[in-house]
Design a protein around this motif. Structure first.
Motif, PDB file in Angstrom:
ATOM      1  N   LEU A  66      55.397  27.896  18.583  1.00  0.00           N
ATOM      2  CA  LEU A  66      54.381  26.848  18.477  1.00  0.00           C
ATOM      3  C   LEU A  66      52.999  27.464  18.370  1.00  0.00           C
ATOM      4  CD1 LEU A  66      53.555  23.879  18.510  1.00  0.00           C
ATOM      5  CD2 LEU A  66      53.519  23.991  21.012  1.00  0.00           C
ATOM      6  N   TRP A  67      52.755  28.522  19.162  1.00  0.00           N
ATOM      7  CA  TRP A  67      51.455  29.195  19.096  1.00  0.00           C
ATOM      8  C   TRP A  67      51.230  29.786  17.712  1.00  0.00           C
ATOM      9  CZ3 TRP A  67      49.768  34.055  17.885  1.00  0.00           C
ATOM     10  CH2 TRP A  67      48.436  34.348  18.213  1.00  0.00           C
ATOM     11  N   ILE A  68      52.270  30.394  17.142  1.00  0.00           N
ATOM     12  CA  ILE A  68      52.135  31.000  15.821  1.00  0.00           C
ATOM     13  C   ILE A  68      51.876  29.940  14.764  1.00  0.00           C
ATOM     14  CG2 ILE A  68      53.370  32.269  14.025  1.00  0.00           C
ATOM     15  CD1 ILE A  68      52.306  33.929  16.386  1.00  0.00           C
ATOM     16  N   TYR A  69      52.590  28.842  14.821  1.00  0.00           N
ATOM     17  CA  TYR A  69      52.375  27.769  13.851  1.00  0.00           C
ATOM     18  C   TYR A  69      50.952  27.223  13.939  1.00  0.00           C
ATOM     19  CZ  TYR A  69      57.305  27.452  12.444  1.00  0.00           C
ATOM     20  OH  TYR A  69      58.553  27.702  11.921  1.00  0.00           O
ATOM     21  N   MET A  70      50.467  27.049  15.168  1.00  0.00           N
ATOM     22  CA  MET A  70      49.108  26.544  15.347  1.00  0.00           C
ATOM     23  C   MET A  70      48.077  27.553  14.842  1.00  0.00           C
ATOM     24  SD  MET A  70      49.210  23.488  16.429  1.00  0.00           S
ATOM     25  CE  MET A  70      47.452  23.347  16.767  1.00  0.00           C
ATOM     26  N   ALA A  71      48.341  28.837  15.091  1.00  0.00           N
ATOM     27  CA  ALA A  71      47.410  29.870  14.634  1.00  0.00           C
ATOM     28  C   ALA A  71      47.363  29.928  13.108  1.00  0.00           C
ATOM     29  CB  ALA A  71      47.821  31.236  15.201  1.00  0.00           C
ATOM     30  N   ILE A  72      48.527  29.870  12.476  1.00  0.00           N
ATOM     31  CA  ILE A  72      48.583  29.899  11.008  1.00  0.00           C
ATOM     32  C   ILE A  72      47.882  28.681  10.421  1.00  0.00           C
ATOM     33  CG2 ILE A  72      50.122  29.764   9.013  1.00  0.00           C
ATOM     34  CD1 ILE A  72      52.164  31.369  10.624  1.00  0.00           C
ATOM     35  N   LEU A 129      62.063  38.095  13.337  1.00  0.00           N
ATOM     36  CA  LEU A 129      61.177  38.306  14.476  1.00  0.00           C
ATOM     37  C   LEU A 129      61.796  37.715  15.730  1.00  0.00           C
ATOM     38  CD1 LEU A 129      57.756  37.395  12.811  1.00  0.00           C
ATOM     39  CD2 LEU A 129      58.646  39.674  13.289  1.00  0.00           C
ATOM     40  N   ALA A 130      61.564  38.378  16.855  1.00  0.00           N
ATOM     41  CA  ALA A 130      62.118  37.921  18.126  1.00  0.00           C
ATOM     42  C   ALA A 130      61.147  36.976  18.824  1.00  0.00           C
ATOM     43  CB  ALA A 130      62.412  39.117  19.037  1.00  0.00           C
ATOM     44  N   GLN A 150      55.568  25.975   7.856  1.00  0.00           N
ATOM     45  CA  GLN A 150      56.824  26.731   7.766  1.00  0.00           C
ATOM     46  C   GLN A 150      56.917  27.502   6.455  1.00  0.00           C
ATOM     47  OE1 GLN A 150      60.046  23.972   8.526  1.00  0.00           O
ATOM     48  NE2 GLN A 150      59.882  24.244  10.754  1.00  0.00           N
ATOM     49  N   ASP A 151      56.420  26.898   5.379  1.00  0.00           N
ATOM     50  CA  ASP A 151      56.405  27.602   4.089  1.00  0.00           C
ATOM     51  C   ASP A 151      55.461  28.804   4.147  1.00  0.00           C
ATOM     52  OD1 ASP A 151      58.163  25.745   2.957  1.00  0.00           O
ATOM     53  OD2 ASP A 151      56.519  24.396   2.435  1.00  0.00           O
ATOM     54  N   ILE A 152      54.302  28.615   4.790  1.00  0.00           N
ATOM     55  CA  ILE A 152      53.350  29.719   4.930  1.00  0.00           C
ATOM     56  C   ILE A 152      53.951  30.825   5.787  1.00  0.00           C
ATOM     57  CG2 ILE A 152      51.049  30.378   5.710  1.00  0.00           C
ATOM     58  CD1 ILE A 152      50.171  27.488   5.270  1.00  0.00           C
ATOM     59  N   HIS A 153      54.605  30.427   6.879  1.00  0.00           N
ATOM     60  CA  HIS A 153      55.253  31.402   7.765  1.00  0.00           C
ATOM     61  C   HIS A 153      56.329  32.186   7.020  1.00  0.00           C
ATOM     62  CE1 HIS A 153      58.420  32.581  10.676  1.00  0.00           C
ATOM     63  NE2 HIS A 153      57.397  32.951  11.407  1.00  0.00           N
ATOM     64  N   HIS A 154      57.112  31.494   6.223  1.00  0.00           N
ATOM     65  CA  HIS A 154      58.165  32.158   5.450  1.00  0.00           C
ATOM     66  C   HIS A 154      57.561  33.160   4.472  1.00  0.00           C
ATOM     67  CE1 HIS A 154      61.936  32.761   3.336  1.00  0.00           C
ATOM     68  NE2 HIS A 154      61.319  32.504   2.191  1.00  0.00           N
ATOM     69  N   PHE A 155      56.441  32.820   3.859  1.00  0.00           N
ATOM     70  CA  PHE A 155      55.772  33.739   2.929  1.00  0.00           C
ATOM     71  C   PHE A 155      55.276  34.988   3.652  1.00  0.00           C
ATOM     72  CE2 PHE A 155      51.727  35.247   1.162  1.00  0.00           C
ATOM     73  CZ  PHE A 155      52.137  35.636  -0.104  1.00  0.00           C
TER      74      PHE A 155
END
Length: 238
Positions: free
Chosen positions: A56-62, A47-48, A33-38
């Motif tokens: 979930l897909w984005i978190y797993m990809a990151i 983002l929509a 979540q911290d990486i996503h926020h950055f």
């Protein structure tokens, strides 16, 4: 070592690499979540999400990309340990020195793609919409675009290390690289077109750095090849 022993050793190195990846994946997911926020901090709008599985897909990809990044030096070290018995002491030292460079180049490639290329391409594509369209980004589309534009550069920036390594082992030399320059340029252009959006500006922004990177790799190959010849001549001297 016989074939069974080699396979057993290879299995050990693969298991260690996979275990490292899983460990880094878990750690990355704790901070995802911290990486996503950055990554989205410079966006003016949120983002929509079009489906419950998008985030979930984005978190797993990151987390996955982060884990792969930190697993690269571990994997390189395991490969080095596997081939170490077949190398001379001088070759062991030289090949071991490539491991930090591989990691640094991968990070540099991703940083180049994210901090320099991605904002330019995104801004250009947004300017094409102008006031004629109402634009908004979905999580899936935004991050797929970002990943497709940054991660390949992490791999492409490994070019100098790979060329230096192959030159040191005697597989390639600067003369061969110079003769294959046209083919290499054509390959880099094809790669640039494939990993960038379908517009001329984006292609140029990718092609130019890759060509410069190739020429830099050729220069490094000349340096390594010259040192290799000097070392071989000293070893043959009485």
């Amino acid at each position: 070592m016989n074939v069974v022993d080699h396979l057993s050793e290879l299995r050990k190195r693969v298991i260690i690499t996979l275990a490292s990846f899983l460990l880094f994946l878990i750690i990355s997911f704790l901070f995802v979540q911290d990486i996503h926020h950055f990554l989205v901090k410079d966006l003016n709008d949120k983002l929509a999400i079009l489906g419950p599985g998008d985030i979930l897909w984005i978190y797993m990809a990151i987390a996955g990309i982060s884990a792969i990044t930190f697993t690269i030096p571990v994997a390189a070290f395991q490969i080095w340990l596997f081939v170490k018995p077949g190398l001379r002491k001088e070759e062991q030292k030289v090949t071991l020195a490539f491991i930090p460079g591989i990691f640094i180049l991968f990070i540099s490639g991703i940083a180049f793609g994210y901090f320099l290329l991605f904002p330019i391409v995104l801004s250009f594509l947004q300017s094409l919409a102008g006031d004629q369209f109402e634009t908004f980004f979905t999580v899936d589309k935004y991050f797929r675009f970002m990943i497709n534009l940054t991660v390949p550069f992490g791999l492409l920036f490994e070019m100098p290390a790979i060329i230096m390594f192959l030159t040191r082992l005697g597989i390639i030399n600067p003369q061969r690289l110079a003769k294959s320059r046209k083919i290499s340029y054509f390959f880099l252009i094809v790669v640039s077109v494939l990993i960038t959006p379908p517009d001329f500006i984006s292609d140029i922004l990718v092609i130019v750095p890759l060509v410069l990177l190739y020429e830099f790799s050729v220069t490094l190959s000349k340096i390594v090849y010259r040192k290799k010849l000097i070392l071989e001549s000293e070893q043959l001297a009485p």
